[in-house]
Scaffold this motif. Sequence first.
Motif, short mmCIF file in Angstrom:
data_model
loop_
_atom_site.label_atom_id
_atom_site.label_comp_id
_atom_site.label_asym_id
_atom_site.label_seq_id
_atom_site.Cartn_x
_atom_site.Cartn_y
_atom_site.Cartn_z
N ILE A 5 23.39 124.74 -24.14
CA ILE A 5 24.83 124.83 -24.38
C ILE A 5 25.54 123.53 -24.01
CG2 ILE A 5 25.50 125.78 -22.15
CD1 ILE A 5 26.76 127.11 -25.46
N ILE A 6 24.96 122.74 -23.11
CA ILE A 6 25.58 121.48 -22.72
C ILE A 6 25.58 120.48 -23.88
CG2 ILE A 6 23.52 120.34 -21.82
CD1 ILE A 6 26.95 120.29 -20.16
N ASN A 7 24.67 120.65 -24.84
CA ASN A 7 24.66 119.76 -26.00
C ASN A 7 25.91 119.92 -26.84
OD1 ASN A 7 22.27 118.65 -25.26
ND2 ASN A 7 21.03 119.82 -26.69
N LEU A 8 26.60 121.03 -26.71
CA LEU A 8 27.85 121.21 -27.45
C LEU A 8 28.92 120.23 -27.00
CD1 LEU A 8 28.06 125.07 -27.75
CD2 LEU A 8 27.35 123.41 -29.46
N ASP A 9 28.81 119.74 -25.75
CA ASP A 9 29.74 118.71 -25.29
C ASP A 9 29.57 117.42 -26.07
OD1 ASP A 9 30.82 120.37 -23.42
OD2 ASP A 9 29.51 119.70 -21.80
N ILE A 10 28.39 117.22 -26.64
CA ILE A 10 28.13 116.03 -27.45
C ILE A 10 28.41 116.33 -28.92
CG2 ILE A 10 26.33 114.42 -28.18
CD1 ILE A 10 25.00 115.00 -25.44
N VAL A 11 28.00 117.50 -29.37
CA VAL A 11 28.10 117.83 -30.79
C VAL A 11 29.56 117.97 -31.22
CG1 VAL A 11 27.60 119.63 -32.48
CG2 VAL A 11 25.84 118.89 -30.89
N HIS A 12 30.39 118.60 -30.41
CA HIS A 12 31.78 118.85 -30.82
C HIS A 12 32.58 117.57 -31.05
CE1 HIS A 12 36.03 119.94 -30.26
NE2 HIS A 12 35.69 120.93 -31.06
N PRO A 13 32.61 116.60 -30.12
CA PRO A 13 33.38 115.38 -30.40
C PRO A 13 32.83 114.58 -31.58
CG PRO A 13 32.90 115.53 -28.06
CD PRO A 13 32.12 116.61 -28.73
N VAL A 14 31.50 114.53 -31.69
CA VAL A 14 30.91 113.77 -32.79
C VAL A 14 31.24 114.42 -34.12
CG1 VAL A 14 28.72 113.04 -33.82
CG2 VAL A 14 29.10 112.75 -31.38
N SER A 15 31.10 115.75 -34.19
CA SER A 15 31.38 116.45 -35.44
C SER A 15 32.87 116.38 -35.80
CB SER A 15 30.91 117.90 -35.37
OG SER A 15 31.62 118.59 -34.38
N SER A 16 33.76 116.47 -34.80
CA SER A 16 35.18 116.37 -35.13
C SER A 16 35.54 114.96 -35.60
CB SER A 16 36.03 116.79 -33.94
OG SER A 16 35.95 115.84 -32.92
N PHE A 17 34.88 113.94 -35.03
CA PHE A 17 35.12 112.57 -35.50
C PHE A 17 34.72 112.43 -36.96
CE2 PHE A 17 33.26 108.39 -36.38
CZ PHE A 17 34.39 107.62 -36.28
N PHE A 18 33.51 112.90 -37.29
CA PHE A 18 33.04 112.78 -38.67
C PHE A 18 33.85 113.66 -39.62
CE2 PHE A 18 29.10 111.11 -36.72
CZ PHE A 18 29.13 109.87 -37.34
N PHE A 60 30.21 130.65 -38.89
CA PHE A 60 28.81 130.57 -38.46
C PHE A 60 28.70 130.27 -36.97
CE2 PHE A 60 27.56 129.43 -43.00
CZ PHE A 60 27.10 130.71 -43.25
N PHE A 61 29.55 129.37 -36.47
CA PHE A 61 29.52 129.02 -35.06
C PHE A 61 29.91 130.22 -34.19
CE2 PHE A 61 31.30 126.89 -31.26
CZ PHE A 61 30.13 126.24 -30.86
N LEU A 62 30.91 130.99 -34.61
CA LEU A 62 31.30 132.18 -33.87
C LEU A 62 30.22 133.26 -33.93
CD1 LEU A 62 35.08 132.49 -34.68
CD2 LEU A 62 34.05 132.11 -32.45
N ALA A 63 29.55 133.38 -35.07
CA ALA A 63 28.45 134.35 -35.18
C ALA A 63 27.32 133.97 -34.24
CB ALA A 63 27.95 134.42 -36.62
N TRP A 64 27.05 132.67 -34.12
CA TRP A 64 26.03 132.23 -33.17
C TRP A 64 26.45 132.53 -31.73
CZ3 TRP A 64 26.36 127.99 -29.67
CH2 TRP A 64 25.16 127.71 -29.01
N GLY A 65 27.72 132.33 -31.42
CA GLY A 65 28.22 132.65 -30.08
C GLY A 65 28.13 134.13 -29.77
N ILE A 66 28.44 134.97 -30.77
CA ILE A 66 28.33 136.41 -30.56
C ILE A 66 26.87 136.81 -30.35
CG2 ILE A 66 28.59 138.64 -31.75
CD1 ILE A 66 31.19 137.51 -32.93
N ARG A 67 25.96 136.16 -31.09
CA ARG A 67 24.53 136.45 -30.91
C ARG A 67 24.08 136.07 -29.50
NH1 ARG A 67 20.24 133.11 -31.45
NH2 ARG A 67 18.25 134.15 -31.60
N VAL A 68 24.51 134.92 -29.01
CA VAL A 68 24.15 134.50 -27.65
C VAL A 68 24.72 135.48 -26.63
CG1 VAL A 68 24.54 132.70 -25.92
CG2 VAL A 68 23.87 132.07 -28.23
#
Length: 103
Positions: A5-18, A60-68
Amino acid sequence: MFFPIINLDIVHPVSSFFSNSLLALFTSFSSIQIYDQHHLKFKQCSYNWWDHSLAIGEVFFLAWGIRVCYNVRNAESLYNEARLISYAIYNIAIVNIAMVAFQ
């Protein structure tokens, strides 16, 4: 697949930039002029394929969160964080579904 889950700290800013960069490239920020019953005009941004693809990605991201949340619902902890995090994810999902219905 292991995805901490800590990788989301990296994925979120990078994905929002792109996504913001691609949004600037692929959209012309066109707006529609709408008139109300009193003949007042206002501009409303038009929706295109980019807005819908971001909404589908969010689903899709919310569905993954609900699954977790479902998988860790019985995890041992002192403060029962799994239950509170599950409530937060479910709340966000319900609010997003309601906003899609109103939009």
